[in-house]
Structures are given as structure tokens and as C-alpha cells.
Design a protein around this motif. Structure first.
Motif, PDB file in Angstrom:
ATOM      1  N   ARG A 158       0.856  -1.258  -0.025  1.00  0.00           N
ATOM      2  CA  ARG A 158       0.137  -0.025  -0.075  1.00  0.00           C
ATOM      3  C   ARG A 158       0.881   1.269   0.023  1.00  0.00           C
ATOM      4  NH1 ARG A 158      -4.290   0.158   4.697  1.00  0.00           N
ATOM      5  NH2 ARG A 158      -4.951  -1.780   3.515  1.00  0.00           N
ATOM      6  N   VAL A 159       0.451   2.305  -0.473  1.00  0.00           N
ATOM      7  CA  VAL A 159       1.085   3.463  -0.610  1.00  0.00           C
ATOM      8  C   VAL A 159       0.168   4.587   0.073  1.00  0.00           C
ATOM      9  CG1 VAL A 159       2.071   5.578  -2.137  1.00  0.00           C
ATOM     10  CG2 VAL A 159       2.261   3.165  -2.895  1.00  0.00           C
ATOM     11  N   VAL A 160       0.592   5.252   0.850  1.00  0.00           N
ATOM     12  CA  VAL A 160      -0.025   6.302   1.946  1.00  0.00           C
ATOM     13  C   VAL A 160       0.473   7.795   1.351  1.00  0.00           C
ATOM     14  CG1 VAL A 160      -0.867   7.360   3.623  1.00  0.00           C
ATOM     15  CG2 VAL A 160      -0.721   4.976   3.447  1.00  0.00           C
ATOM     16  N   ALA A 210      -3.122   1.973 -11.808  1.00  0.00           N
ATOM     17  CA  ALA A 210      -2.176   1.087 -12.462  1.00  0.00           C
ATOM     18  C   ALA A 210      -2.239  -0.390 -11.485  1.00  0.00           C
ATOM     19  CB  ALA A 210      -0.870   1.686 -12.275  1.00  0.00           C
ATOM     20  N   GLY A 211      -3.236  -0.410 -10.723  1.00  0.00           N
ATOM     21  CA  GLY A 211      -3.485  -1.389  -9.784  1.00  0.00           C
ATOM     22  C   GLY A 211      -2.726  -1.578  -8.498  1.00  0.00           C
ATOM     23  N   ARG A 212      -2.229  -0.340  -7.995  1.00  0.00           N
ATOM     24  CA  ARG A 212      -1.395  -0.343  -6.899  1.00  0.00           C
ATOM     25  C   ARG A 212      -2.376   0.234  -5.694  1.00  0.00           C
ATOM     26  NH1 ARG A 212       0.927  -3.159  -4.460  1.00  0.00           N
ATOM     27  NH2 ARG A 212       2.213  -3.506  -6.160  1.00  0.00           N
ATOM     28  N   PRO A 213      -2.729  -0.474  -4.754  1.00  0.00           N
ATOM     29  CA  PRO A 213      -3.421   0.119  -3.598  1.00  0.00           C
ATOM     30  C   PRO A 213      -2.884   1.563  -2.988  1.00  0.00           C
ATOM     31  CG  PRO A 213      -3.456  -2.315  -3.348  1.00  0.00           C
ATOM     32  CD  PRO A 213      -2.345  -1.715  -4.416  1.00  0.00           C
ATOM     33  N   ALA A 214      -3.512   2.622  -3.002  1.00  0.00           N
ATOM     34  CA  ALA A 214      -3.010   3.626  -2.602  1.00  0.00           C
ATOM     35  C   ALA A 214      -4.168   4.818  -2.043  1.00  0.00           C
ATOM     36  CB  ALA A 214      -2.278   4.429  -3.720  1.00  0.00           C
ATOM     37  N   VAL A 215      -3.799   5.421  -1.000  1.00  0.00           N
ATOM     38  CA  VAL A 215      -4.755   6.443  -0.316  1.00  0.00           C
ATOM     39  C   VAL A 215      -3.762   7.743  -0.302  1.00  0.00           C
ATOM     40  CG1 VAL A 215      -6.367   4.913   0.755  1.00  0.00           C
ATOM     41  CG2 VAL A 215      -4.274   5.994   1.893  1.00  0.00           C
ATOM     42  N   ALA A 232      -8.954  -1.474   6.439  1.00  0.00           N
ATOM     43  CA  ALA A 232      -9.564  -1.468   5.074  1.00  0.00           C
ATOM     44  C   ALA A 232      -9.761  -0.176   4.562  1.00  0.00           C
ATOM     45  CB  ALA A 232     -11.026  -2.058   5.095  1.00  0.00           C
ATOM     46  N   VAL A 233      -9.275   0.133   3.233  1.00  0.00           N
ATOM     47  CA  VAL A 233      -9.370   1.639   2.782  1.00  0.00           C
ATOM     48  C   VAL A 233     -10.123   1.689   1.437  1.00  0.00           C
ATOM     49  CG1 VAL A 233      -7.428   2.339   4.128  1.00  0.00           C
ATOM     50  CG2 VAL A 233      -7.144   1.504   1.771  1.00  0.00           C
ATOM     51  N   LEU A 234     -10.503   2.786   1.288  1.00  0.00           N
ATOM     52  CA  LEU A 234     -11.130   3.059  -0.118  1.00  0.00           C
ATOM     53  C   LEU A 234      -9.911   3.396  -1.110  1.00  0.00           C
ATOM     54  CD1 LEU A 234     -13.576   3.822  -1.933  1.00  0.00           C
ATOM     55  CD2 LEU A 234     -13.364   6.002  -1.118  1.00  0.00           C
ATOM     56  N   ASP A 235      -9.588   2.361  -1.855  1.00  0.00           N
ATOM     57  CA  ASP A 235      -8.441   2.467  -2.897  1.00  0.00           C
ATOM     58  C   ASP A 235      -8.817   3.791  -3.735  1.00  0.00           C
ATOM     59  OD1 ASP A 235      -6.778   0.397  -2.257  1.00  0.00           O
ATOM     60  OD2 ASP A 235      -7.559  -1.066  -3.898  1.00  0.00           O
ATOM     61  N   GLY A 236      -7.715   4.765  -3.840  1.00  0.00           N
ATOM     62  CA  GLY A 236      -7.598   5.996  -4.241  1.00  0.00           C
ATOM     63  C   GLY A 236      -8.447   7.139  -3.669  1.00  0.00           C
ATOM     64  N   GLY A 237      -8.789   6.631  -2.399  1.00  0.00           N
ATOM     65  CA  GLY A 237      -9.613   7.672  -1.705  1.00  0.00           C
ATOM     66  C   GLY A 237      -8.703   8.751  -1.163  1.00  0.00           C
TER      67      GLY A 237
END
Length: 267
Positions: free
Chosen positions: A136-138, A184-189, A227-232
């Protein structure tokens, strides 16, 4: 290391980055603390160990984000040392100088430190993020991103420069990059941690909450158990509405391609 989440926090020598590292360590993570110099990394490490951090779960990484070559070198060292990366917290930032200043790489310094270096590091560490079950990227954004704009013809602000405008632009770029990562398919917020009393505060406000308060939602969102909203885009722990351009897929793709060209990464 194999049993605990491995997390990299940039700008970890003070402020929100330091307090985020502290929280992640307390939660059982292995933390790679990035700092601009080896001396700053060592001082931060000593403070965290004195505060009770387990030394074997606290590692250091060093790069001056005003030099993209150092970012690339640090990424190469991390790729060689670690089996995976469960979370990357792009926290490092500068308020920028009162007058326009270019780095040795030829970019406006605020745009490079706050955004281009984060883009380059994230793209370079993709192999490690991919080896985690859901790396994940934050990205540390700011509510000020809503006042920014992406002038693709003048991202380095040769024609119009103010400290506030370039800071807002850098945070907007980082927030749009979050959208591009998820495409691009990488989970991030991205997250605005609040108005916090750090070294940046004096340029944008008069008072702020303690850095530990700002670190709480950052560490929460970085946790693999959250649990996060991807792209949120979050303000604290709560999903919020970002600037309209953040949801523009074409703008995200354009920024991705421009950033790849500016940093020498394959698009």
C-alpha cells in the motif's frame, strides 16, 4: 522481519513522519525510517529507541530529495536488502523558499521534494510493493491541494511563483498521483492529517495540533489491517471530497507520463 509488516516512512526524522514511525513500531511493524542525512536518521533512531522502540525492527534509509540521483540510489539499496514492502508512506515535504529555486536536477524545489521524489521512489519500489500481499502507498496530502492547479506547461513555475501556490500544486500532484497508482493496480490513498504543529505550520497557519495527532490517521491508513477506499482522499480517518481534477483519469494519466519523463522512469 518476515513476520512483521515492513514499512518505509519518508521524512521520518521529525514531525508527522517521526511520530508515524513511532506508532508503526509500537504496533509491531518493521520500520525503515528515511531522513535527508545520515546524522538526522541516527538522531531520530536514538530518540525512538529511547522511547521504547525495538532496535532490530528499526532501520534507516538516507537520501536528499533535492537530488533525484540519491532517491534512485536509496531505492536500489532497499530493493537489494528487503524481501517486500507492505507500505510506503510518502511524508517528506518542504514548505519551499520565498523565492523560486531550482534543484540540481532543474526542477522547482518544492515540486521535486514534495512530489517528483515521491513519484520516483514509489515507481522504483514497485517490485517490493508487488511482493507484499497488498503493498500500500499512503501519500501525505493537504486540504490546500484544493487551491492548487496543474499547469502542465509550467510545472516548475517559471512564469508565476508564490510559495503557497507551489506548495498547493505539489500536494495536488501527489493526490492526483494516488488516483494514477490505483489505475495502475497499486493500492493507494492520500490523507490530509490536519493542521499540525510542524516546521511547515508557520507558512500556512498560526496554530496546530501536536504531530502525534497528525500521525494517528497516517499510521492507521498504512496498517495492513485497515480496510481503505483505494484511491480515496481522507481528512484524518474520514474519506473526504478532493479537488475535482483528482478524479479525472485523463489528468492522472497525463501527470503519470509527464512525471516519468521528468524523473527518467519508464512510463
Amino acid at each position: 522481519m518476515s513476520d512483521s509488516p515492513i514499512m518505509l516512512v519518508t521524512g521520518g526524522s521529525d514531525g508527522i513522519g517521526f511520530e508515524t514511525a513511532h506508532r508503526l513500531l509500537a504496533a509491531g511493524a518493521t520500520v525503515i525510517l528515511h531522513a535527508r542525512t545520515a546524522e538526522l536518521a541516527e538522531l531520530a533512531t536514538e530518540r525512538l529507541v529511547e522511547a521504547g522502540a525495538e532496535p532490530l525492527r528499526l532501520h534507516q534509509a538516507v537520501a536528499d530529495f533535492t537530488r533525484l540521483g540519491e532517491v534512485t540510489e536509496m531505492a536500489a539499496q532497499l530493493l537489494a536488502r528487503y524481501p517486500r514492502l507492505d507500505a510506503l508512506v510518502n511524508n517528506a515535504a518542504t514548505a519551499g523558499p520565498p523565492h523560486r529555486l531550482l534543484t540540481e536536477d532543474g526542477h522547482e524545489v518544492t515540486f521535486q521534494v514534495n512530489y517528483l521524489a515521491a513519484y520516483l521512489l514509489t515507481r522504483s519500489l514497485e517490485p517490493l510493493l508487488a511482493k507484499a500481499s497488498r503493498g500500500r502507498v499512503v501519500n501525505l496530502s493537504s486540504s490546500l491541494h484544493r487551491g492548487g492547479n496543474l499547469n502542465f506547461a509550467d510545472l516548475d513555475r517559471a512564469r508565476r511563483y508564490t510559495r503557497g501556490a507551489v506548495y498547493a500544486q505539489s500536494k495536488l500532484a501527489l493526490t492526483v498521483f494516488t488516483t494514477a497508482l490505483t489505475e495502475a493496480g497499486r493500492p493507494a490513498v492520500s490523507v490530509h492529517p490536519g493542521i499540525i504543529n510542524t516546521s511547515l505550520l508557520k507558512h500556512y497557519s498560526y496554530r496546530g495540533r501536536p504531530a502525534a495527532d497528525g500521525a494517528e490517521p497516517v499510521a492507521h491508513l498504512a496498517s495492513p489491517h485497515t480496510a481503505v477506499l483505494d484511491g480515496g482522499y481522507y481528512e484524518g480517518r474520514v474519506p473526504a471530497k478532493p479537488a475535482p481534477v483528482v478524479g479525472d483519469r485523463r489528468a492522472a494519466l497525463r501527470l503519470w507520463k509527464v512525471s516519468a519523463r521528468l524523473t527518467g522512469v519508464s512510463a
